[in-house]
Design a protein around this motif. Sequence first.
Motif, PDB file in Angstrom:
ATOM      1  N   CYS A 164       0.850  -1.168   0.000  1.00 40.55           N
ATOM      2  CA  CYS A 164       0.000   0.000   0.000  1.00 40.55           C
ATOM      3  C   CYS A 164       0.897   1.232   0.000  1.00 40.55           C
ATOM      4  O   CYS A 164       1.881   1.279   0.716  1.00 40.55           O
ATOM      5  CB  CYS A 164      -0.822  -0.094   1.290  1.00 40.55           C
ATOM      6  N   CYS A 165       0.576   2.206  -0.846  1.00 42.74           N
ATOM      7  CA  CYS A 165       1.383   3.435  -0.878  1.00 42.74           C
ATOM      8  C   CYS A 165       0.853   4.401   0.180  1.00 42.74           C
ATOM      9  O   CYS A 165      -0.183   4.151   0.775  1.00 42.74           O
ATOM     10  CB  CYS A 165       1.311   4.038  -2.268  1.00 42.74           C
ATOM     11  N   PRO A 166       1.519   5.514   0.416  1.00 41.21           N
ATOM     12  CA  PRO A 166       1.038   6.440   1.454  1.00 41.21           C
ATOM     13  C   PRO A 166      -0.322   7.089   1.129  1.00 41.21           C
ATOM     14  O   PRO A 166      -1.044   7.487   2.043  1.00 41.21           O
ATOM     15  CB  PRO A 166       2.135   7.506   1.519  1.00 41.21           C
ATOM     16  N   GLY A 167      -0.643   7.187  -0.158  1.00 38.70           N
ATOM     17  CA  GLY A 167      -1.950   7.734  -0.528  1.00 38.70           C
ATOM     18  C   GLY A 167      -2.209   9.137  -0.017  1.00 38.70           C
ATOM     19  O   GLY A 167      -1.280   9.874   0.302  1.00 38.70           O
ATOM     20  N   LEU A 168      -3.478   9.479   0.077  1.00 36.78           N
ATOM     21  CA  LEU A 168      -3.876  10.843   0.450  1.00 36.78           C
ATOM     22  C   LEU A 168      -3.308  11.302   1.785  1.00 36.78           C
ATOM     23  O   LEU A 168      -3.190  12.495   2.037  1.00 36.78           O
ATOM     24  CB  LEU A 168      -5.402  10.932   0.542  1.00 36.78           C
ATOM     25  N   PHE A 214      -0.335  11.141   2.943  1.00 34.76           N
ATOM     26  CA  PHE A 214       0.970  11.785   2.894  1.00 34.76           C
ATOM     27  C   PHE A 214       1.355  12.303   1.523  1.00 34.76           C
ATOM     28  O   PHE A 214       2.224  13.149   1.417  1.00 34.76           O
ATOM     29  CB  PHE A 214       2.062  10.798   3.345  1.00 34.76           C
ATOM     30  N   CYS A 215       0.762  11.761   0.478  1.00 36.13           N
ATOM     31  CA  CYS A 215       1.317  12.031  -0.839  1.00 36.13           C
ATOM     32  C   CYS A 215       0.531  13.128  -1.547  1.00 36.13           C
ATOM     33  O   CYS A 215      -0.685  13.068  -1.651  1.00 36.13           O
ATOM     34  CB  CYS A 215       1.307  10.757  -1.669  1.00 36.13           C
ATOM     35  N   ALA A 216       1.270  14.115  -2.050  1.00 37.50           N
ATOM     36  CA  ALA A 216       0.647  15.263  -2.707  1.00 37.50           C
ATOM     37  C   ALA A 216      -0.031  14.863  -4.021  1.00 37.50           C
ATOM     38  O   ALA A 216      -0.901  15.568  -4.517  1.00 37.50           O
ATOM     39  CB  ALA A 216       1.702  16.323  -2.975  1.00 37.50           C
ATOM     40  N   LEU A 217       0.357  13.738  -4.589  1.00 39.02           N
ATOM     41  CA  LEU A 217      -0.172  13.354  -5.902  1.00 39.02           C
ATOM     42  C   LEU A 217      -1.422  12.487  -5.807  1.00 39.02           C
ATOM     43  O   LEU A 217      -2.077  12.202  -6.800  1.00 39.02           O
ATOM     44  CB  LEU A 217       0.896  12.577  -6.679  1.00 39.02           C
ATOM     45  N   ALA A 218      -1.750  12.050  -4.592  1.00 38.82           N
ATOM     46  CA  ALA A 218      -2.792  11.033  -4.435  1.00 38.82           C
ATOM     47  C   ALA A 218      -4.174  11.509  -4.873  1.00 38.82           C
ATOM     48  O   ALA A 218      -4.527  12.681  -4.720  1.00 38.82           O
ATOM     49  CB  ALA A 218      -2.846  10.579  -2.982  1.00 38.82           C
ATOM     50  N   ASN A 219      -4.953  10.572  -5.421  1.00 43.12           N
ATOM     51  CA  ASN A 219      -6.360  10.810  -5.711  1.00 43.12           C
ATOM     52  C   ASN A 219      -7.228  10.347  -4.568  1.00 43.12           C
ATOM     53  O   ASN A 219      -8.362  10.774  -4.429  1.00 43.12           O
ATOM     54  CB  ASN A 219      -6.814   9.984  -6.922  1.00 43.12           C
ATOM     55  N   MET A 250      -2.265  -1.888  -3.373  1.00 43.87           N
ATOM     56  CA  MET A 250      -3.137  -0.723  -3.498  1.00 43.87           C
ATOM     57  C   MET A 250      -2.369   0.592  -3.614  1.00 43.87           C
ATOM     58  O   MET A 250      -1.551   0.930  -2.760  1.00 43.87           O
ATOM     59  CB  MET A 250      -4.048  -0.653  -2.270  1.00 43.87           C
ATOM     60  N   SER A 251      -2.642   1.330  -4.683  1.00 46.38           N
ATOM     61  CA  SER A 251      -1.993   2.631  -4.898  1.00 46.38           C
ATOM     62  C   SER A 251      -3.038   3.736  -4.897  1.00 46.38           C
ATOM     63  O   SER A 251      -4.159   3.541  -5.369  1.00 46.38           O
ATOM     64  CB  SER A 251      -1.277   2.665  -6.245  1.00 46.38           C
ATOM     65  N   GLY A 252      -2.623   4.903  -4.432  1.00 49.38           N
ATOM     66  CA  GLY A 252      -3.527   6.039  -4.338  1.00 49.38           C
ATOM     67  C   GLY A 252      -3.663   6.853  -5.616  1.00 49.38           C
ATOM     68  O   GLY A 252      -4.459   7.784  -5.680  1.00 49.38           O
ATOM     69  N   CYS A 253      -2.866   6.525  -6.644  1.00 50.79           N
ATOM     70  CA  CYS A 253      -3.038   7.197  -7.939  1.00 50.79           C
ATOM     71  C   CYS A 253      -2.331   6.384  -9.009  1.00 50.79           C
ATOM     72  O   CYS A 253      -1.624   5.421  -8.724  1.00 50.79           O
ATOM     73  CB  CYS A 253      -2.507   8.636  -7.898  1.00 50.79           C
ATOM     74  N   MET A 254      -2.508   6.852 -10.259  1.00 46.83           N
ATOM     75  CA  MET A 254      -1.948   6.198 -11.440  1.00 46.83           C
ATOM     76  C   MET A 254      -0.450   5.920 -11.377  1.00 46.83           C
ATOM     77  O   MET A 254       0.050   5.086 -12.116  1.00 46.83           O
ATOM     78  CB  MET A 254      -2.152   7.121 -12.645  1.00 46.83           C
ATOM     79  N   ASN A 255       0.273   6.678 -10.561  1.00 51.65           N
ATOM     80  CA  ASN A 255       1.714   6.451 -10.523  1.00 51.65           C
ATOM     81  C   ASN A 255       2.070   5.056 -10.028  1.00 51.65           C
ATOM     82  O   ASN A 255       3.175   4.574 -10.265  1.00 51.65           O
ATOM     83  CB  ASN A 255       2.410   7.501  -9.673  1.00 51.65           C
ATOM     84  N   GLY A 256       1.138   4.471  -9.310  1.00 50.72           N
ATOM     85  CA  GLY A 256       1.282   3.047  -9.017  1.00 50.72           C
ATOM     86  C   GLY A 256       2.448   2.663  -8.137  1.00 50.72           C
ATOM     87  O   GLY A 256       3.067   1.620  -8.343  1.00 50.72           O
ATOM     88  N   CYS A 257       2.753   3.462  -7.126  1.00 48.18           N
ATOM     89  CA  CYS A 257       3.899   3.156  -6.260  1.00 48.18           C
ATOM     90  C   CYS A 257       3.743   1.812  -5.552  1.00 48.18           C
ATOM     91  O   CYS A 257       4.723   1.213  -5.145  1.00 48.18           O
ATOM     92  CB  CYS A 257       4.108   4.258  -5.233  1.00 48.18           C
ATOM     93  N   ALA A 258       2.506   1.363  -5.355  1.00 45.92           N
ATOM     94  CA  ALA A 258       2.320   0.076  -4.670  1.00 45.92           C
ATOM     95  C   ALA A 258       2.076  -1.055  -5.677  1.00 45.92           C
ATOM     96  O   ALA A 258       1.635  -2.137  -5.302  1.00 45.92           O
ATOM     97  CB  ALA A 258       1.186   0.170  -3.665  1.00 45.92           C
TER      98      ALA A 258
HETATM   99  S1  SF4 Z   1       0.804   5.775  -6.004  1.00 42.35           S
HETATM  100 FE1  SF4 Z   1       0.283   7.920  -6.191  1.00 42.35          FE
HETATM  101  S2  SF4 Z   1      -0.637   8.379  -4.222  1.00 42.35           S
HETATM  102 FE2  SF4 Z   1       0.507   6.534  -3.929  1.00 42.35          FE
HETATM  103  S3  SF4 Z   1       2.507   7.214  -3.227  1.00 42.35           S
HETATM  104 FE3  SF4 Z   1       2.618   6.923  -5.436  1.00 42.35          FE
HETATM  105  S4  SF4 Z   1       2.274   8.952  -6.240  1.00 42.35           S
HETATM  106 FE4  SF4 Z   1       1.517   8.973  -4.121  1.00 42.35          FE
END
Ligand code: SF4
Lengths: 547, 148
Positions: A413-417, A419-424, A454-462
Amino acid sequence: MYQYNDNDQTLINERVTQFRGQTERYLKGELGEDEFRALRLMNGLYIQTHAPMLRVAGPYGLLSSRQLRMIAHVSRKYDKGYAHITTRQNIQFNWPELKNVPDILEDLASVQMHAIQTSGNCLRNTTTDHLAGVCTDEIEDPRPYCEIIRQWTILHPEFAYLPRKFKIAVSGSKQDRAATQLHDIGLHLIKNDAGEIGFKVLVGGGLGRTPVIGKVIRPFLEKKHLLSYLEAIVRVYNLNGRRDNKYKARIKILVRESGIENMTEWVEAEWQQIKQDMEVSDARYSEMKNHFAPHPYETNANQDSSFKTHLAQDKNFVTWVKHNVIDHKIPGYRAVFVSLKAPAIAPGDITEKQLDDVAEMADQYSFGEIRTTHRQNLVLADVKQANLFSLWQKLSALSLATPNIGTATDMICCPGLDFCALANASSINIAKEINEALDDIDYLHDIGDLKINMSGCMNGCAHQSVGHIGILGVDKKGVEWYQLTLGGSSENDAALGQRLGPAVAKDQITKAITTILEVYIKHRNEQEIFLDTVNRVGITPFKQAVY
Amino acid sequence: MKIIKDKQIIEDNWTHIADDAELTNGNITVSLSRWNHEDLNNHQGKVGIRLLPADKVEDITDELNKIPLIVLEFPIFTDGRSFSHARLLRSRFNYKGEIRAIGSYMPDQVFYLSRVGVNAFQLEKPEELAVALSTMNDFTVKYQQSTN
Ligand code: SF4
């Protein structure tokens, strides 16, 4: 593990001094926002929603107990008392203050750690198998090669301003636990027909917005050519990768647009020009291998009978051993996963006390070494079976023994909303909610092997696109929704998940996951894991049940 | 104007001629396209060449011994192609003349640039020359072979 020599130490000390100067110039207004951004990113420093985030390199996931204690110290002194393990085997601090970062880096440098190139459009931290050197299916230990690659990447003068970030992973075993097919360059140690060990080289894999599985660019590369081949690939990329659109700038797009045949031709032509001058000598390899020589294992470790006795007496211990302990190449030893996926904890988070205590356990039971995994857990890789029971008791007392490795609640799981400025969308809360819904441990174990990412946006860190179940946060007119995919994998059978259907609302996502699991249970053949069932029956039954 | 050359701050007299400007007397540089399309043989003074990141160094390698100065122009500091250009000019094509970086780059990039073979630096903000010069000593250790 690798120990710095004077040169290595000087280099990271000088890097700290350099960054201190840059930070001062920025704070005095002498260095512009964009310029400082590029420089701080190359030291792992992001400016996030709430505070800066500092990403510290865990070179190929290997840490000493001394380093772990320093991470504990940094989290106590400069952060909120915890650290976070990332999907690329690095360590993140979520709340440092910008003005303290040079001091943090100085503290880290005192234990041979740094944050060099953990972010930015440059050569990133090389990752590998978290079971390197101890697993039973290994062709060769990949870590000496990883360290040689680490040194080649660090402050590479030509490749610091690439079109985009660049990630290399190395696998030394039959089973690919390093997701090498999903990296800009994947290296597989293999044995050819003549019995020589070399590398199969893959290029252009990657996750993010456009997930792609890497293609073979060279089926067999002699070891001595490792660095020249890497240099050839990266030079071709630096000169030809797209710079007009950051979403098309990764090497995977260059490979796609030019075709693997052309790419191969360019790389091979470049390589021919440099291969003579860049050979890695046998002497250098053997010197490096000495750093990773096997520990002084006890030869009679498997004579111990207490392990069996404990297994016979304690059902919970049996469960933990079954899920969190795996075989080791030396009889009588095991590798132990330290689960950072306790219920109600953000996946991958670890407190300063836990860090200190795990360091202690590593000293006591595992030759003072700890590994981070790309599924955001830790591993104590060299534990005698006689010590497993007391280790388990200690880990249990710290909530680090949840017997869920490889199961549905071992989510990444990524940090998502949060912590992450890019999160959706938020991810940590959803992970907690799913965790709660699956809190019946018997049910969890009945479901068995399952990777939820699970990732919080398209960048797909998770890495949601390679999760058996992938969850992707999307934004619909300011509301959080979640897109589901099924059937992804990052291992030997690497595959990208198929989209299940339209995104589901936030309050429906946990329900959707439990529904998917019910469908699996209904359709599975005996012993069949989730991924295999999805591959056999297709996604239609799942779709029908969820929508 | 002042530039850094071979780790010294010196006075420089080269003029970089834009594509739409008249040639002036004295030492000048022109873009690759002007170099290719204009007859510069009668120019009074030396003529150097400016390469943009998208230019190919291979296009000038036949004439390298005639070129006293190659300028690598940075339209934006994040475009790293010029780093490879410098490296190739020095290591592969054995260019011995001056390689100079101009345009939008940071003093903080001077260390890497000098590692790949750039030996002269003209900065957009001349007040940063001293910082740029000092960054060349940022590191005393290096892992990779490069031009220096
Ligand atoms: S997937 Fe998106 S929301 Fe999650 S850490 Fe990466 S950039 Fe941030």
